[in-house]
Design an enzyme around this catalytic site. Structure first.
Site, PDB file in Angstrom:
ATOM      1  N   GLY A 104     -14.884  30.450 -47.139  1.00  0.00           N
ATOM      2  CA  GLY A 104     -14.595  31.796 -46.626  1.00  0.00           C
ATOM      3  C   GLY A 104     -15.039  31.984 -45.191  1.00  0.00           C
ATOM      4  O   GLY A 104     -15.699  31.129 -44.594  1.00  0.00           O
ATOM      5  N   GLY A 106     -17.326  32.735 -42.917  1.00  0.00           N
ATOM      6  CA  GLY A 106     -18.775  32.915 -42.888  1.00  0.00           C
ATOM      7  C   GLY A 106     -19.254  33.516 -41.578  1.00  0.00           C
ATOM      8  O   GLY A 106     -20.343  34.066 -41.483  1.00  0.00           O
ATOM      9  N   ASP A 272      -9.727  23.716 -45.354  1.00  0.00           N
ATOM     10  CA  ASP A 272     -10.025  25.081 -44.908  1.00  0.00           C
ATOM     11  C   ASP A 272      -9.780  25.240 -43.413  1.00  0.00           C
ATOM     12  O   ASP A 272      -9.861  26.344 -42.883  1.00  0.00           O
ATOM     13  CB  ASP A 272     -11.472  25.456 -45.253  1.00  0.00           C
TER      14      ASP A 272
HETATM   15  P1  AMP Z   1     -16.253  24.881 -39.998  1.00  0.00           P
HETATM   16  O1  AMP Z   1     -16.805  23.511 -40.192  1.00  0.00           O
HETATM   17  O2  AMP Z   1     -16.636  25.514 -38.685  1.00  0.00           O
HETATM   18  O3  AMP Z   1     -14.795  24.964 -40.249  1.00  0.00           O
HETATM   19  O4  AMP Z   1     -16.980  25.822 -41.082  1.00  0.00           O
HETATM   20  C1  AMP Z   1     -16.975  25.561 -42.449  1.00  0.00           C
HETATM   21  C2  AMP Z   1     -17.486  26.770 -43.189  1.00  0.00           C
HETATM   22  O5  AMP Z   1     -18.818  27.094 -42.784  1.00  0.00           O
HETATM   23  C3  AMP Z   1     -16.660  28.040 -42.988  1.00  0.00           C
HETATM   24  O6  AMP Z   1     -16.647  28.725 -44.204  1.00  0.00           O
HETATM   25  C4  AMP Z   1     -17.446  28.783 -41.943  1.00  0.00           C
HETATM   26  O7  AMP Z   1     -17.222  30.169 -41.992  1.00  0.00           O
HETATM   27  C5  AMP Z   1     -18.878  28.435 -42.308  1.00  0.00           C
HETATM   28  N1  AMP Z   1     -19.789  28.528 -41.172  1.00  0.00           N
HETATM   29  C6  AMP Z   1     -19.881  27.684 -40.115  1.00  0.00           C
HETATM   30  N2  AMP Z   1     -20.843  28.078 -39.267  1.00  0.00           N
HETATM   31  C7  AMP Z   1     -21.373  29.215 -39.775  1.00  0.00           C
HETATM   32  C8  AMP Z   1     -22.412  30.116 -39.363  1.00  0.00           C
HETATM   33  N3  AMP Z   1     -23.095  29.937 -38.244  1.00  0.00           N
HETATM   34  N4  AMP Z   1     -22.676  31.179 -40.156  1.00  0.00           N
HETATM   35  C9  AMP Z   1     -21.996  31.382 -41.285  1.00  0.00           C
HETATM   36  N5  AMP Z   1     -21.034  30.579 -41.733  1.00  0.00           N
HETATM   37  C10 AMP Z   1     -20.711  29.504 -40.998  1.00  0.00           C
HETATM   38 MG    MG Z   2     -13.449  26.262 -40.395  1.00  0.00          MG
END
Ligand code: AMP
Ligand code: MG
Length: 523
Positions: A104, A106, A272
């Protein structure tokens, strides 16, 4: 068009799809819903440091308004635009080949939908605070990753590669703690927020999470919503879910051809991070090929298996589509047709890749030797460290009446290695003799060919070290490199004589520097 001095938003996604009944902002599993309402945290001193003037204009926004404090407040979630009902989307995903369950938004908060003429887009803030999907993380983003996202989204757009966009980049005035190299050295960094803009931020994972929970009712609602708003021409077809999947596969296929054309490596092709619209989405530890190397991955987390290496991106896209097909299966019930679409992916890609590579080397006519010629070229580029962007750009200066030796002199500036090994020379001569012969058989004039080639072989791309230079300066409070690069990359195919310094081999200092050759997911 009259330019607007305010942003007005409308809730569309949240009106048409089921939401989470809980409104508290605590991490949780969210079932039978596509999103949760959540407010951005609000920031202490928002400050705009970069604006996509091009996108602001497309959205009909008044340039003066875009530099006002009111604009920076909205772009950081510090105040809400009229009509905004912010929400975070619920999605799951396969990460590095494994089902990860619910992920989701985040740290992304959608502000609502925005209309300008025929355009309908969602505005989304990345790094505006925690959401029910933050899973213990803070919901914020740091300056360095935000600069990378801002510059690359807009650069990709101007390269003609489908992508989500970036409207603004703001400092928040807050500090965010990150362990950049995951080596036990957390440090405070400047917080920042990018306002992302896209017709939709729906990912493969939005479908996967519903399917994984057996929630076919909402899966259908989400598919119907996506088709109604983004694949409207399929709405009245009886086989619309299959046709929808076929089009997602097709768009994804074309996207892979584009990534390979410009030398872009996404770095985290988890499901995702796959857009249902076939857009490049989620700029994290991505990278650009300096030297041509199909095995290169920019992502340090990916180093053990190099799953997301340059040369493997099309195959991974196909793998991800297989996961999407699984998720859509309850709606179509037609395994055979879904499988057929996935199987065709490879053939479609190969055909398109060959066409694309042929245009990169300026060949229009068909010849049975072409596939082999391209294969030989790929081998050649690997046999001596060669800069991909420079090589293809210089190739348009080759004329059919040149000797192989003269052509090699034209291409000279694209080689990192001074020495010509006997092995390289042997491969070069084999390739060059066929290539020059093929050029001589073509009907277009050298001048016309150069024009065609320069339209698809960019002169300027966002090399990893360039983004890092913008970051280093910006962290010192100097936004000049950031803005220079934004302007440079607005015209990546044009000669910009005063910008020639960016058409050069990656400098030696950048070879092993963090941020230039190695990137972690920490952002
Ligand atoms: P990503 O690798 O950036 O595509 O992120 C994978 C998941 O981790 C997604 O659900 C993001 O929303 C969550 N996410 C990454 N960084 C953060 C953060 N600093 N705070 C909250 N959720 C995060
Ligand atoms: Mg992502």
């Amino acid at each position: 068009m009259h330019k607007k001095s305010k942003i007005e938003l409308f809730p569309v996604f949240t009106v048409e799809l089921p939401g989470d009944p809980l409104e508290s902002n605590i991490p949780r599993q969210v079932t039978r819903a596509c999103y949760s309402m959540v407010l951005p945290k609000g920031m202490s001193s928002p400050k705009l440091i970069a604006l996509s003037a091009v996108l602001a204009d497309e959205l009909g926004l008044d340039p003066d308004y875009c530099v006002s404090p009111q604009f920076a407040d909205i772009m950081t979630g510090t105040t809400l635009a009229p009509g905004s009902r912010p929400y975070a989307m619920c999605y799951g995903g396969h990460q590095f080949g494994h089902w990860a369950g619910q992920l989701g938004d985040g740290r992304a908060i959608n502000l609502g939908e925005y209309f300008a003429g025929n355009l309908q887009v969602t505005l989304q803030l990345k790094g505006a605070g925690p959401t029910p999907y933050s899973r213990g993380a803070d919901g914020f983003a740091v300056l360095r990753s935000s600069i990378r996202e801002f510059l690359c989204s807009e650069a990709m757009h101007h390269l003609g590669v489908p992508t989500t966009r970036a409207l603004s980049l703001c400092l928040t005035g807050e500090q965010v703690v990150r362990d950049m190299l995951y080596d036990g050295n957390p440090a405070p960094e400047k917080g920042a927020i990018v306002c992302r803009v896209s017709p939709s931020f729906i990912r493969f994972g939005n479908f996967e999470i519903l399917a994984s929970r057996g929630d076919t009712e909402n899966l259908r609602k989400l598919a119907d919503y996506t088709i109604r708003h983004h694949y409207g021409h399929l709405e009245n077809r009886n086989d619309r879910y299959l046709a929808f999947f076929a089009e997602v596969a097709d768009r994804t296929n074309k996207l892979m051809v584009d990534w390979q054309r410009v030398g872009f490596v996404h770095g985290v092709m988890n499901t995702d991070n796959m857009s249902i619209l076939g857009l490049t989405i989620d700029y994290g530890p991505y990278g650009w090929l300096d030297s041509y190397d199909p095995d290169w991955t920019p992502n340090t987390t990916d180093l053990p298996g190099r799953r997301y290496r340059f040369g493997q991106q099309p195959l991974i896209a196909q793998w991800n589509l297989f996961k999407l097909a699984n998720a859509l299966f309850p709606l179509t019930g037609n395994e055979e047709k879904l499988m057929q679409i996935i199987e065709n992916f490879r053939l479609d890609f190969t055909g398109r890749y060959t066409e694309m590579m042929k245009s990169k080397i300026g060949l229009c006519l068909d010849d049975e030797r072409d596939e082999n010629l391209i294969f030989l070229l790929e081998q050649l580029l690997k046999s001596r460290e060669t800069d991909m962007t420079i090589f293809f750009r210089l190739l348009s200066d080759v004329r059919p009446d040149m000797t192989a030796e003269a052509m090699l002199a034209v291409l000279g500036p694209s080689f990192y290695e001074e020495d010509e090994s006997p092995d390289f020379l042997r491969q070069y001569n084999t390739w060059a003799s066929v290539y020059l012969e093929r050029l001589r058989s073509e009907k277009v004039s050298p001048a016309e060919r150069k024009k065609m080639m320069d339209r698809i072989n960019p002169k300027y791309v966002l090399r990893n070290y360039m983004a890092q230079m913008a970051i280093d300066a910006s962290e010192r409070g100097d936004q000049s490199v950031l803005n220079e690069l934004y302007n440079l990359l607005r015209n990546p195919y044009s000669e910009q004589p005063e910008m020639e310094k960016w058409f050069a081999l990656r400098p030696d200092w950048a070879r092993q520097k963090v941020g230039c050759s190695m990137l972690s997911c920490s952002s």
